[in-house]
Every structure is written in structure tokens, then in C-alpha cells.
Motif scaffolding. Structure first.
Motif, PDB file in Angstrom:
ATOM      1  N   THR A 579       0.851  -1.208   0.000  1.00 38.65           N
ATOM      2  CA  THR A 579       0.000   0.000   0.000  1.00 38.65           C
ATOM      3  C   THR A 579       0.885   1.257   0.000  1.00 38.65           C
ATOM      4  O   THR A 579       1.951   1.224  -0.610  1.00 38.65           O
ATOM      5  N   ASP A 580       0.498   2.251   0.728  1.00 38.50           N
ATOM      6  CA  ASP A 580       1.129   3.575   0.544  1.00 38.50           C
ATOM      7  C   ASP A 580       2.658   3.622   0.641  1.00 38.50           C
ATOM      8  O   ASP A 580       3.337   3.792  -0.348  1.00 38.50           O
ATOM      9  N   ASP A 581       3.187   3.407   1.822  1.00 37.00           N
ATOM     10  CA  ASP A 581       4.636   3.553   2.020  1.00 37.00           C
ATOM     11  C   ASP A 581       5.331   2.298   1.509  1.00 37.00           C
ATOM     12  O   ASP A 581       5.564   1.355   2.244  1.00 37.00           O
ATOM     13  N   LYS A 582       5.660   2.311   0.194  1.00 43.03           N
ATOM     14  CA  LYS A 582       6.171   1.076  -0.431  1.00 43.03           C
ATOM     15  C   LYS A 582       7.679   0.989  -0.236  1.00 43.03           C
ATOM     16  O   LYS A 582       8.417   1.772  -0.814  1.00 43.03           O
ATOM     17  N   ARG A 583       8.103   0.043   0.587  1.00 34.44           N
ATOM     18  CA  ARG A 583       9.559  -0.158   0.770  1.00 34.44           C
ATOM     19  C   ARG A 583       9.901  -1.593   0.368  1.00 34.44           C
ATOM     20  O   ARG A 583       9.375  -2.551   0.941  1.00 34.44           O
ATOM     21  N   ILE A 584      10.720  -1.649  -0.665  1.00 39.49           N
ATOM     22  CA  ILE A 584      10.996  -2.974  -1.261  1.00 39.49           C
ATOM     23  C   ILE A 584      12.503  -3.214  -1.254  1.00 39.49           C
ATOM     24  O   ILE A 584      13.277  -2.272  -1.416  1.00 39.49           O
ATOM     25  N   GLY A 585      12.884  -4.440  -1.038  1.00 35.03           N
ATOM     26  CA  GLY A 585      14.303  -4.744  -1.023  1.00 35.03           C
ATOM     27  C   GLY A 585      14.645  -5.894  -1.956  1.00 35.03           C
ATOM     28  O   GLY A 585      13.846  -6.807  -2.134  1.00 35.03           O
ATOM     29  N   LEU A 586      15.844  -5.793  -2.564  1.00 34.60           N
ATOM     30  CA  LEU A 586      16.343  -6.925  -3.374  1.00 34.60           C
ATOM     31  C   LEU A 586      17.752  -7.214  -2.883  1.00 34.60           C
ATOM     32  O   LEU A 586      18.622  -6.346  -2.940  1.00 34.60           O
ATOM     33  N   LYS A 587      17.903  -8.448  -2.394  1.00 32.67           N
ATOM     34  CA  LYS A 587      19.215  -8.790  -1.848  1.00 32.67           C
ATOM     35  C   LYS A 587      19.703 -10.054  -2.543  1.00 32.67           C
ATOM     36  O   LYS A 587      18.946 -11.018  -2.677  1.00 32.67           O
ATOM     37  N   VAL A 588      20.953  -9.998  -2.997  1.00 35.35           N
ATOM     38  CA  VAL A 588      21.527 -11.186  -3.632  1.00 35.35           C
ATOM     39  C   VAL A 588      22.630 -11.692  -2.704  1.00 35.35           C
ATOM     40  O   VAL A 588      23.423 -10.889  -2.214  1.00 35.35           O
ATOM     41  N   SER A 589      22.661 -12.969  -2.463  1.00 34.87           N
ATOM     42  CA  SER A 589      23.728 -13.514  -1.615  1.00 34.87           C
ATOM     43  C   SER A 589      24.146 -14.873  -2.177  1.00 34.87           C
ATOM     44  O   SER A 589      23.477 -15.416  -3.058  1.00 34.87           O
ATOM     45  N   ALA A 590      25.249 -15.379  -1.654  1.00 37.99           N
ATOM     46  CA  ALA A 590      25.701 -16.695  -2.141  1.00 37.99           C
ATOM     47  C   ALA A 590      26.313 -17.478  -0.990  1.00 37.99           C
ATOM     48  O   ALA A 590      26.874 -16.906  -0.079  1.00 37.99           O
TER      49      ALA A 590
END
Ligand code: ADP
Length: 674
Positions: A579-590
Motif C-alpha cells: 500500500t502507501d509507504d512502499k519499501r521494497i528490497g532486493l538482496k543477492v547472496s551466495a
């Protein structure tokens, strides 16, 4: 309208399924009930045939035994010595009594006579001696007188004199002399030429001798070996009784019986008689002779049918007689229990060791042989052969109804088979219901999909048309506006392309026509390309994207573009369902063998019960929201498909209202692994 149509469609499907289950089940139950009913009949029929055969065999055997009995009677001619016939029938054929008539109907056996030989007449040579003995009781004088006649030429007079002398001497207590006199009388020749009176006189002398010997056994006596004399006398008496061999004058049956009874009485005395067989036979013969007298009295003159069994109560119990009439005379035989049982032995043999028992009743319904009081009702009844008029054989089952037991066994097999089949039908139907349900849902989803596709395609196309028409009409103020319009058109175009890409991927997936080109791919590049793809959209929707892409990441064997599609879909969803306060994360790890892409959001989250299904095709948690969020339930199914093809896995952790994290793990190729 469409929903209504769908519901009706579903109902039709369900009705069809119900019919597919109910119809065979009902048919099966009906069929089973028929089979069960038939089975009872079939088993009854089978067993009835089996026992009927046995019954027929038993009847045939009885008939043959009965005929043998008649044939055996025919072998014994009525005209033969009646004692030989009588003895044979009593000792060999176990008859209880015998009566014989000649061809003219005159009684041959048991014939009686009144004369016992000695008639007391005044002019009899022994009249004076009898006078002294019986009238005056002067035994010594009488003995003297008797002595004068003991050598008389007439054998009957001599024997009678010897007997009289013995009688008187015994009265005078001169037992030894009396015995001696009696022995002389008993030893008198009884050759074939003897007349009846002499025979009777000799037998009387023997009987008196037996009685004197018995007396001497109880008192001191000088008689030489009295036991031996006793035995010898008994032997000669029994030999003469029922004598069917010699040609001598026949003893009348009443005299024969009288003597036989006396002998039997003498055998009960103090002198032992070891030949029990002879004693038993003598007893058997005397009993039969007694019975014969009674039958002869009852059935004289003989009327009624011959060659058939008839009931009589000569003895204390009802017994059965058989009458055989031939040209040479008539014989009536009273069967003993054993004799009757042996004629009826066919029944005993036929039903021994079977589950059945039999009962034979005579014409008046009286029990004759078999089980006297069987249980239940007879299951079959048959008449006995000719010779047993009105007799019947009844067959019973021991321990309840065997038909029912045998049928129950078979019925249990059928019932279990039927129940198993019904169970199978139900299981198959349950699977069918599930499959059909799934198919129905899929169809519904496809319909929704088409509606969504149309809608989704329409929106960017409409925007592009408006923008292009505005440009063409020249309604633009300056270059900057032209550029902006063109940029907007390009964006819409890009959105359209992405959408079409998804549809195409799905369509190819559906037809199993997707081919991935696995090459060395760099996870960092993939992540960056995905971020670039969604950048514009995120900017439009005020999405704050935080990425964490390490510089050093192992390469993976993957189709670069396909994995970009995966991440774009996940990022797209993260934006859509926040909804309103859109906080998105993309994390790549190995780690040592996998590379992990994690897409997190602070969106609406997913309820636990939906988590398992969101990767299904066309599945949407809340279609209204999804519709609002421009979804059609394909994104995650495409993600799963691509990741499965890369032998990786995709997982989700989510709680409603707290956001979601989608984790994609891809294996590092062997050569890239550390
Ligand atoms: P759609 O085109 O509807 O997004 P998807 O297959 O991508 O289809 O997703 C299936 C459903 O999963 C969505 O309808 C949505 O309800 C749910 N979903 C997917 N991603 C998220 C997310 N990040 N947060 C909450 N719900 C999500």
C-alpha cells in the motif's frame, strides 16, 4: 451472467458425477441382491440334488436287500423240515418268530399236539404201578412193580417203567439208584425209526435225569462223574430239540418248547454249563418259538397281502412281519430289530458322515430307524421301495440348515466383493471429483484470464492511442511536451511488451514449448537488469527500492533473461501488493553451492492457507484486489516454472499485514562452486 452459467455448469458436472457413482452402485446393489437370492436357490438345488442321489441310492439298496430277503425265504421250502426252516430263520436271519403253512393253508409250524404220550387207562400195563405211586403213595411197591416192566418189548412201556421206577426211588431218597434207572431210560435208542411216543418218553427220561443229577449235586452221592453225565444229557437233548436234520418223527412244537424251557431251567442249576453259545442259541430259539405260537394264533387263518411288510404288536413293542406266499406254501417271518436294521442299512451307509441325518417312518408314522427326534423340518421326503407300503424316509440337516450355511458362505464372498467394488467406485469418484473440480476451476481461471488479458491489453493500447492521436492532431505546445508524450507512449509500449511476454511465456509453458539457454550468468548483472526494468514503474508508484548486490558473486548456469523475468515478476508483485509507504528490497547472496535472490516488501502479506497455492496457475488470493492491482494470477506460476527448470527452488515467508519475502535459490554450476 457468466457466474450463473458457471454455477449451472458446475452443478451439471456434479450431477453427472453423482449419476456416475449412484447408478453403478445402485445397479451393483440390485445385482448383488439378485445374486444372493439366486445363490440360496442354487446352493439349495445343488445340495438337494446331491442328497436326492444319496436317497435314491439308499432306496435302491434297500430294495435289493429286501428282494434278497424274499429270495432267501424262497430257498427255504415250507414243505421242508419246519425245524430246519425255523432254526435257519431264527439263528441266521435273526427272525423273532416264524409261522409256516402248506399250500392248502394247513399249519405246518408251530403245530401242537395234546397227547403227551402217556394216557392213563385202566388196561395199560403200568396201570397198577401208577395206582400204587399216585393214588396210594406206596413208592417202594410201585418201584417193584415198575421194575417188572423195564425190559418190556414195547419200548415206550419199558422207558415209562424205568422213568416211574426212578421217580419212586427218588421219593424213597435212593437217588443213586433212581439216577441209574433214569440213565437206562435216557440211553434208550432214539434211532430214526423211533415213533413220536418213544421220542417223547426218552426226552422226558432225560429231563428227569437232569433234575435228579441236580439233586445229587447238592447231596453226597456215589454217582460216577455226574457233571459229565449232565453235560452229555444236555447235549443230547439240545441235539434233539429243533432237529431239522433227522427223518425221525417230529416233536410237536409245544412239546419241543416245553422240553427246551425245562432244559434252560436245568442249566440255571448248581451244575455249571460252560457252552454259553449253545445256551444262548437255545434261549433265542425258545423265545422265537414262543413268539411263533402267538403269531400263529393271531394270523390263523392267514389273510392279507403277501410280500409286504406289515406291522404287528406280537411282542411288547411294534414289530414288522413279512409274509411270503409261493406255490408250495406260505411263510410268515417276524423280523427282529437287527434284521430290519440290516434291510434298511442302505440309509445308514448313505448318510453316515454327512451333514444330514435320516428318519424312517412306517405307514402309521411311527419311527422305525435313523434319528428318532431330528431337529427342524425335513428338507426332502421319499417313499421307501415296494415292500414297504406307506413308509417314508425323511432327510434332515444336522445342526441347522446346511443350505443356509453354504449359501451364507457364498453370499459373504459376493457381499465383500460388491462392497469392495463400491468402495473402488467411491475412491475413483473422489479422484474424478477432484480432477473435475480442478478442471472447472482452471476453466474459470482461463475465462478470467481472457477477460484480464483483454482488459490489461486495452489499457496501454488506449493510452497509446490517445497520446498518438494528440501528437497527430498537433495539439502540443512545445518540443518538451512531444518528448514527454513519446516517452509515455514508449513506457506504455514497454508495459504492453512485458505483459505480452508474460502471456507468451505462459502460453509456451502450457504447451511445454519453452527452451532455456543455460549459460554462465552473473547474478549481479541479472539483479541489476531486473531493477532497471522495474525502475520506471517503481518511480511512478513511489516505490523505494533498496538493493544489496555484492560485487563478488559466483556465476550460475542460467538463462539470463529468464531469471530477469523471475525477479521482475517478484519485484512487480512487491510493488503491486504494497500500500502507501512502499519499501521494497532486493538482496543477492551466495553460499558455497547456491545463489539466493531475496525480494522483500512491507505489503499486505499472504495468509498461511494461501501460501501453498499462490504458485498455481491463475491463482489469486483476492481477485478483486488483484484486479485492482492489474494481476491475472500468472506471475508466480511463471516464476516457479522457470526456477524448476533451473533445478532451483522458490519459497515464500509472509504474514498478513507484515509484508512478504520471496526467496529464489539457484544452484551454482560445478565449475563455479568453491
Ligand atoms: P498476479 O498477476 O495476480 O499478481 P501472481 O501469480 O504474480 O499473480 O501472484 C499470485 C497471487 O499471490 C496474487 O494474486 C497475490 O494475491 C499474491 N501475491 C503475490 N506476490 C505477493 C506479495 N509480494 N505480497 C502479497 N501478495 C502477493
Amino acid at each position: 451472467m457468466a457466474a450463473l452459467f458457471n454455477r449451472r455448469n458446475q452443478l451439471q458436472w456434479l450431477a453427472l458425477l453423482a449419476i456416475a457413482v449412484i447408478l453403478p452402485t445402485v445397479s451393483l446393489l440390485w445385482f448383488m441382491s439378485r445374486v444372493i437370492a439366486n445363490e440360496r436357490l442354487v446352493v439349495r438345488e445343488k445340495l438337494a440334488v446331491l442328497y436326492q442321489d444319496k436317497l435314491t441310492d439308499a432306496t435302491a439298496k434297500t430294495e435289493s436287500l429286501y428282494r434278497n430277503q424274499i429270495a432267501a425265504l424262497d430257498k427255504l421250502k415250507p414243505a421242508d423240515n419246519p425245524y430246519s426252516v425255523f432254526k435257519h430263520l431264527v439263528l441266521e436271519s435273526q427272525s423273532q418268530g416264524v409261522v409256516i403253512w402248506d399250500a392248502s393253508g394247513a399249519l405246518l409250524y408251530p403245530r401242537t399236539t395234546d397227547a403227551l404220550g402217556n394216557s392213563v387207562t385202566a388196561n395199560h400195563p403200568l396201570a397198577a404201578a401208577w395206582q400204587l405211586e399216585f393214588a396210594k403213595n406206596e413208592y417202594a411197591g410201585a418201584a417193584e412193580l415198575y421194575s417188572q416192566f423195564t425190559t418190556n418189548n414195547a419200548p415206550q412201556v419199558a422207558i415209562t417203567a424205568l422213568i416211574g421206577k426212578a421217580r419212586c426211588l427218588s421219593r424213597l431218597n435212593r437217588l443213586d439208584e433212581a439216577i441209574e434207572s433214569c440213565r437206562q431210560a435216557a440211553a434208550f435208542s432214539t434211532g430214526d425209526e423211533d415213533d413220536l411216543a418213544t421220542r417223547v418218553a426218552v426226552e422226558n427220561a432225560r429231563l428227569l435225569l437232569l433234575s435228579l443229577l441236580k439233586q445229587s449235586a447238592q447231596a453226597p452221592s456215589s454217582v460216577h462223574s455226574p457233571t459229565e453225565v449232565f453235560h452229555r444229557t444236555v447235549d443230547s437233548l439240545t441235539e434233539d430239540l429243533y432237529d431239522g436234520k433227522s427223518q425221525r418223527a417230529l416233536l410237536p412244537a409245544n412239546q419241543n418248547l416245553f422240553i427246551a424251557q425245562k432244559v434252560l431251567a436245568a442249566l440255571e442249576g448248581p451244575i455249571p454249563f460252560p457252552d454259553t453259545k449253545a445256551k444262548d442259541q437255545l434261549r433265542q430259539l425258545t423265545t422265537a418259538e414262543e413268539t411263533s405260537f402267538t403269531i400263529a394264533e393271531l394270523y390263523q387263518p392267514l389273510t392279507g397281502k403277501s410280500d409286504v411288510l406289515f406291522k404287528t404288536t406280537v411282542t411288547s413293542r411294534p414289530s414288522y412281519g413279512l409274509c411270503r406266499r409261493t406255490g408250495s406254501g406260505t411263510m410268515l417271518v417276524l423280523l427282529s430289530d437287527a434284521g430290519l436294521a440290516s434291510i434298511l442299512s442302505g440309509y445308514r451307509e448313505a448318510f453316515a458322515g454327512t451333514e444330514s441325518t435320516y428318519r424312517i417312518l412306517d405307514s402309521s408314522g411311527d419311527f422305525v430307524a435313523g434319528t428318532a427326534q431330528p431337529q427342524g423340518q425335513p428338507f426332502t421326503v421319499a417313499a421307501l421301495p415296494e415292500g414297504f407300503p406307506g413308509w417314508k424316509a425323511e432327510l434332515y440337516f444336522q445342526g441347522g440348515d446346511v443350505f443356509e450355511k453354504a449359501a451364507q458362505r457364498q453370499i459373504a464372498v459376493y457381499t465383500w466383493t460388491g462392497l469392495l467394488v463400491i468402495l473402488l467406485i467411491l475412491i475413483v469418484s473422489a479422484f474424478a471429483v477432484r480432477a473435475v473440480g480442478r478442471q472447472i476451476r482452471l476453466n474459470q481461471m482461463k475465462n478470467d484470464f481472457i477477460a484480464t488479458v483483454t482488459h490489461e491489453l486495452k489499457t496501454p493500447l488506449a493510452s497509446m492511442r490517445v497520446l498518438i492521436e494528440t501528437l497527430l492532431e498537433g495539439n502540443v505546445k512545445d518540443e518538451t511536451q512531444v518528448t514527454r508524450y513519446l516517452q509515455l507512449t514508449a513506457k506504455e509500449n514497454e508495459r504492453l511488451s512485458r505483459m505480452i511476454d508474460n502471456f507468451l511465456t505462459f502460453s509456451r509453458m502450457e504447451r511445454n514449448k519453452v527452451a532455456f539457454t543455460l549459460t554462465d550468468a552473473r547474478p549481479g548483472d541479472i539483479a541489476r537488469d531486473a531493477v532497471e526494468s522495474v525502475q520506471t514503474k517503481f518511480a511512478t508508484h513511489n516505490c523505494r527500492l533498496q538493493t544489496e548486490i555484492p560485487a563478488e558473486l559466483p556465476e550460475i548456469q542460467a538463462d539470463h533473461d529468464a531469471i530477469v523475468t523471475v525477479l521482475v515478476n517478484l519485484l512487480d508483485n512487491a510493488c503491486k501488493y504494497t500500500t502507501d509507504d512502499k519499501r521494497i528490497g532486493l538482496k543477492v547472496s551466495a553460499n558455497h553451492d547456491t545463489v539466493c535472490f531475496a525480494v522483500t516488501d512491507n505489503g499486505i502479506g499472504i495468509a498461511r492457507r494461501h501460501l501453498r497455492r499462490i504458485f498455481d496457475r491463475f491463482y489469486q488470493v483476492d481477485s478483486s484486489l488483484a484486479r485492482k492491482a492489474e494481476g491475472c494470477g500468472l506471475g508466480l506460476s511463471i516464476v516457479k516454472f522457470i526456477i524448476d527448470a533451473h533445478k532451483g527452488d522458490v519459497m515464500v515467508e509472509s504474514k498478513p499485514g507484515q509484508g512478504s519475502t520471496f526467496l529464489v535459490r539457484l544452484p551454482i554450476g560445478e565449475k563455479n562452486a568453491d
